[in-house]
Design a protein around this motif. Sequence first.
Motif, PDB file in Angstrom:
ATOM      1  N   ASP A 176       2.585  -9.637  -1.456  1.00 26.44           N
ATOM      2  CA  ASP A 176       2.108  -8.354  -0.945  1.00 26.44           C
ATOM      3  C   ASP A 176       3.282  -7.554  -0.410  1.00 26.44           C
ATOM      4  OD1 ASP A 176      -0.693  -8.615  -1.361  1.00 26.44           O
ATOM      5  OD2 ASP A 176      -0.790  -9.991   0.334  1.00 26.44           O
ATOM      6  N   ILE A 177       3.488  -6.371  -0.973  1.00 29.14           N
ATOM      7  CA  ILE A 177       4.604  -5.504  -0.582  1.00 29.14           C
ATOM      8  C   ILE A 177       4.026  -4.177  -0.127  1.00 29.14           C
ATOM      9  CG2 ILE A 177       6.659  -4.280  -1.375  1.00 29.14           C
ATOM     10  CD1 ILE A 177       6.963  -6.478  -3.539  1.00 29.14           C
ATOM     11  N   THR A 178       4.432  -3.737   1.057  1.00 27.04           N
ATOM     12  CA  THR A 178       4.076  -2.402   1.524  1.00 27.04           C
ATOM     13  C   THR A 178       5.346  -1.568   1.590  1.00 27.04           C
ATOM     14  OG1 THR A 178       2.119  -3.078   2.780  1.00 27.04           O
ATOM     15  CG2 THR A 178       3.172  -1.038   3.450  1.00 27.04           C
ATOM     16  N   VAL A 179       5.338  -0.446   0.901  1.00 26.78           N
ATOM     17  CA  VAL A 179       6.436   0.514   0.926  1.00 26.78           C
ATOM     18  C   VAL A 179       6.046   1.588   1.937  1.00 26.78           C
ATOM     19  CG1 VAL A 179       7.765   2.194  -0.409  1.00 26.78           C
ATOM     20  CG2 VAL A 179       6.967   0.075  -1.499  1.00 26.78           C
ATOM     21  N   ILE A 180       6.895   1.804   2.935  1.00 27.21           N
ATOM     22  CA  ILE A 180       6.604   2.771   3.993  1.00 27.21           C
ATOM     23  C   ILE A 180       7.579   3.936   3.881  1.00 27.21           C
ATOM     24  CG2 ILE A 180       6.407   3.142   6.478  1.00 27.21           C
ATOM     25  CD1 ILE A 180       5.921   0.110   6.748  1.00 27.21           C
ATOM     26  N   ILE A 181       7.004   5.149   3.832  1.00 26.96           N
ATOM     27  CA  ILE A 181       7.817   6.346   3.639  1.00 26.96           C
ATOM     28  C   ILE A 181       7.390   7.428   4.643  1.00 26.96           C
ATOM     29  CG2 ILE A 181       8.557   8.113   1.989  1.00 26.96           C
ATOM     30  CD1 ILE A 181       7.382   6.166  -0.226  1.00 26.96           C
ATOM     31  N   PRO A 182       8.212   7.735   5.639  1.00 25.53           N
ATOM     32  CA  PRO A 182       7.946   8.914   6.454  1.00 25.53           C
ATOM     33  C   PRO A 182       8.283  10.159   5.618  1.00 25.53           C
ATOM     34  CG  PRO A 182       9.433   7.399   7.579  1.00 25.53           C
ATOM     35  CD  PRO A 182       9.330   6.957   6.156  1.00 25.53           C
ATOM     36  N   SER A 183       7.475  11.191   5.737  1.00 23.42           N
ATOM     37  CA  SER A 183       7.719  12.378   4.925  1.00 23.42           C
ATOM     38  C   SER A 183       7.335  13.636   5.690  1.00 23.42           C
ATOM     39  CB  SER A 183       6.912  12.289   3.619  1.00 23.42           C
ATOM     40  OG  SER A 183       7.269  13.343   2.751  1.00 23.42           O
ATOM     41  N   ARG A 184       8.124  14.673   5.482  1.00 22.59           N
ATOM     42  CA  ARG A 184       7.811  15.973   6.069  1.00 22.59           C
ATOM     43  C   ARG A 184       8.392  17.078   5.194  1.00 22.59           C
ATOM     44  NH1 ARG A 184       6.166  18.559  10.625  1.00 22.59           N
ATOM     45  NH2 ARG A 184       7.057  20.620  10.916  1.00 22.59           N
ATOM     46  N   GLY A 185       7.508  17.861   4.608  1.00 21.33           N
ATOM     47  CA  GLY A 185       7.936  19.051   3.896  1.00 21.33           C
ATOM     48  C   GLY A 185       8.713  18.818   2.612  1.00 21.33           C
ATOM     49  N   GLU A 191       4.055   2.146  12.887  1.00 18.21           N
ATOM     50  CA  GLU A 191       2.651   2.525  12.814  1.00 18.21           C
ATOM     51  C   GLU A 191       2.044   2.144  11.458  1.00 18.21           C
ATOM     52  OE1 GLU A 191      -0.089   6.430  12.222  1.00 18.21           O
ATOM     53  OE2 GLU A 191       1.863   6.722  13.164  1.00 18.21           O
ATOM     54  N   ILE A 192       2.732   2.489  10.383  1.00 19.17           N
ATOM     55  CA  ILE A 192       2.209   2.184   9.049  1.00 19.17           C
ATOM     56  C   ILE A 192       2.200   0.679   8.814  1.00 19.17           C
ATOM     57  CG2 ILE A 192       2.553   2.485   6.564  1.00 19.17           C
ATOM     58  CD1 ILE A 192       1.484   4.989   7.971  1.00 19.17           C
ATOM     59  N   ALA A 193       3.219  -0.028   9.266  1.00 17.16           N
ATOM     60  CA  ALA A 193       3.256  -1.487   9.093  1.00 17.16           C
ATOM     61  C   ALA A 193       2.065  -2.138   9.788  1.00 17.16           C
ATOM     62  CB  ALA A 193       4.566  -2.051   9.627  1.00 17.16           C
ATOM     63  N   ALA A 194       1.696  -1.642  10.951  1.00 13.08           N
ATOM     64  CA  ALA A 194       0.542  -2.198  11.664  1.00 13.08           C
ATOM     65  C   ALA A 194      -0.760  -1.925  10.917  1.00 13.08           C
ATOM     66  CB  ALA A 194       0.478  -1.621  13.076  1.00 13.08           C
ATOM     67  N   GLN A 195      -0.838  -0.794  10.238  1.00 12.45           N
ATOM     68  CA  GLN A 195      -2.057  -0.424   9.501  1.00 12.45           C
ATOM     69  C   GLN A 195      -2.136  -1.081   8.124  1.00 12.45           C
ATOM     70  OE1 GLN A 195      -2.476   3.830   9.193  1.00 12.45           O
ATOM     71  NE2 GLN A 195      -2.153   4.131  11.377  1.00 12.45           N
ATOM     72  N   MET A 196      -0.993  -1.466   7.558  1.00 12.89           N
ATOM     73  CA  MET A 196      -0.948  -1.985   6.196  1.00 12.89           C
ATOM     74  C   MET A 196      -0.175  -3.301   6.158  1.00 12.89           C
ATOM     75  SD  MET A 196      -0.262   1.594   4.151  1.00 12.89           S
ATOM     76  CE  MET A 196      -0.774   0.973   2.561  1.00 12.89           C
ATOM     77  N   PRO A 197      -0.763  -4.385   6.662  1.00 14.95           N
ATOM     78  CA  PRO A 197      -0.055  -5.666   6.712  1.00 14.95           C
ATOM     79  C   PRO A 197       0.383  -6.130   5.322  1.00 14.95           C
ATOM     80  CG  PRO A 197      -2.162  -5.787   7.870  1.00 14.95           C
ATOM     81  CD  PRO A 197      -2.118  -4.473   7.161  1.00 14.95           C
ATOM     82  N   ALA A 198       1.543  -6.778   5.274  1.00 14.50           N
ATOM     83  CA  ALA A 198       2.095  -7.280   4.010  1.00 14.50           C
ATOM     84  C   ALA A 198       3.012  -8.451   4.304  1.00 14.50           C
ATOM     85  CB  ALA A 198       2.859  -6.168   3.300  1.00 14.50           C
ATOM     86  N   GLN A 199       3.442  -9.110   3.248  1.00 12.78           N
ATOM     87  CA  GLN A 199       4.431 -10.175   3.398  1.00 12.78           C
ATOM     88  C   GLN A 199       5.838  -9.610   3.533  1.00 12.78           C
ATOM     89  OE1 GLN A 199       2.778 -12.038  -0.202  1.00 12.78           O
ATOM     90  NE2 GLN A 199       3.050 -13.969   0.911  1.00 12.78           N
ATOM     91  N   VAL A 200       6.045  -8.439   2.962  1.00  6.16           N
ATOM     92  CA  VAL A 200       7.352  -7.797   3.028  1.00  6.16           C
ATOM     93  C   VAL A 200       7.157  -6.279   3.066  1.00  6.16           C
ATOM     94  CG1 VAL A 200       7.643  -7.812   0.512  1.00  6.16           C
ATOM     95  CG2 VAL A 200       9.659  -7.688   1.959  1.00  6.16           C
ATOM     96  N   TYR A 201       8.047  -5.623   3.802  1.00  8.22           N
ATOM     97  CA  TYR A 201       7.995  -4.173   3.941  1.00  8.22           C
ATOM     98  C   TYR A 201       9.278  -3.571   3.377  1.00  8.22           C
ATOM     99  CZ  TYR A 201       4.262  -5.353   7.142  1.00  8.22           C
ATOM    100  OH  TYR A 201       3.112  -5.857   7.682  1.00  8.22           O
ATOM    101  N   VAL A 202       9.129  -2.518   2.610  1.00  6.86           N
ATOM    102  CA  VAL A 202      10.260  -1.769   2.076  1.00  6.86           C
ATOM    103  C   VAL A 202      10.224  -0.408   2.767  1.00  6.86           C
ATOM    104  CG1 VAL A 202      11.280  -0.751   0.009  1.00  6.86           C
ATOM    105  CG2 VAL A 202      10.143  -2.981  -0.133  1.00  6.86           C
TER     106      VAL A 202
END
Length: 121
Positions: free
Chosen positions: A2-11, A76-87
């Motif tokens: 399970d991989i969660t890719v986390i991307i902050p984005s604005r504009g 915040e996103i990691a807490a909402q979308m648990p995974a084995q690894v985060y990118v």
Amino acid sequence: MDITVIIPSRGRVRGLSALLHGMRFLESGKHRVHYGIACDDDDPETIAYCSDIKKYMFLGYSAQPRRQTMGDAFNEIAAQMPAQVYVLLNDDMLVLSDNWDEGVAEAVEKTPHGIFWWTSA
């Protein structure tokens, strides 16, 4: 894996779109990959894009008042979308490697519970 890719984005909807579509296209298909976008609640273009693309891919997003740091958004996103690894990526990056998720999984298997950083060539 399970991989969660986390991307902050604005504009940067075009950059975010290029990153998401490119990563999705280059996935190996061997892993469960989810994408989490952290955007600001005063960024209607990014919110609208996330709401629309959510119909087509495993994507979650959170629109909150501007956070103090990007680390807050990642957490915040990691807490909402648990995974084995985060990118952790930014919306101005591109992933160009075929089967990038397989490379992530192999690195984690070699060094469980490790923290990895990489840069472009």
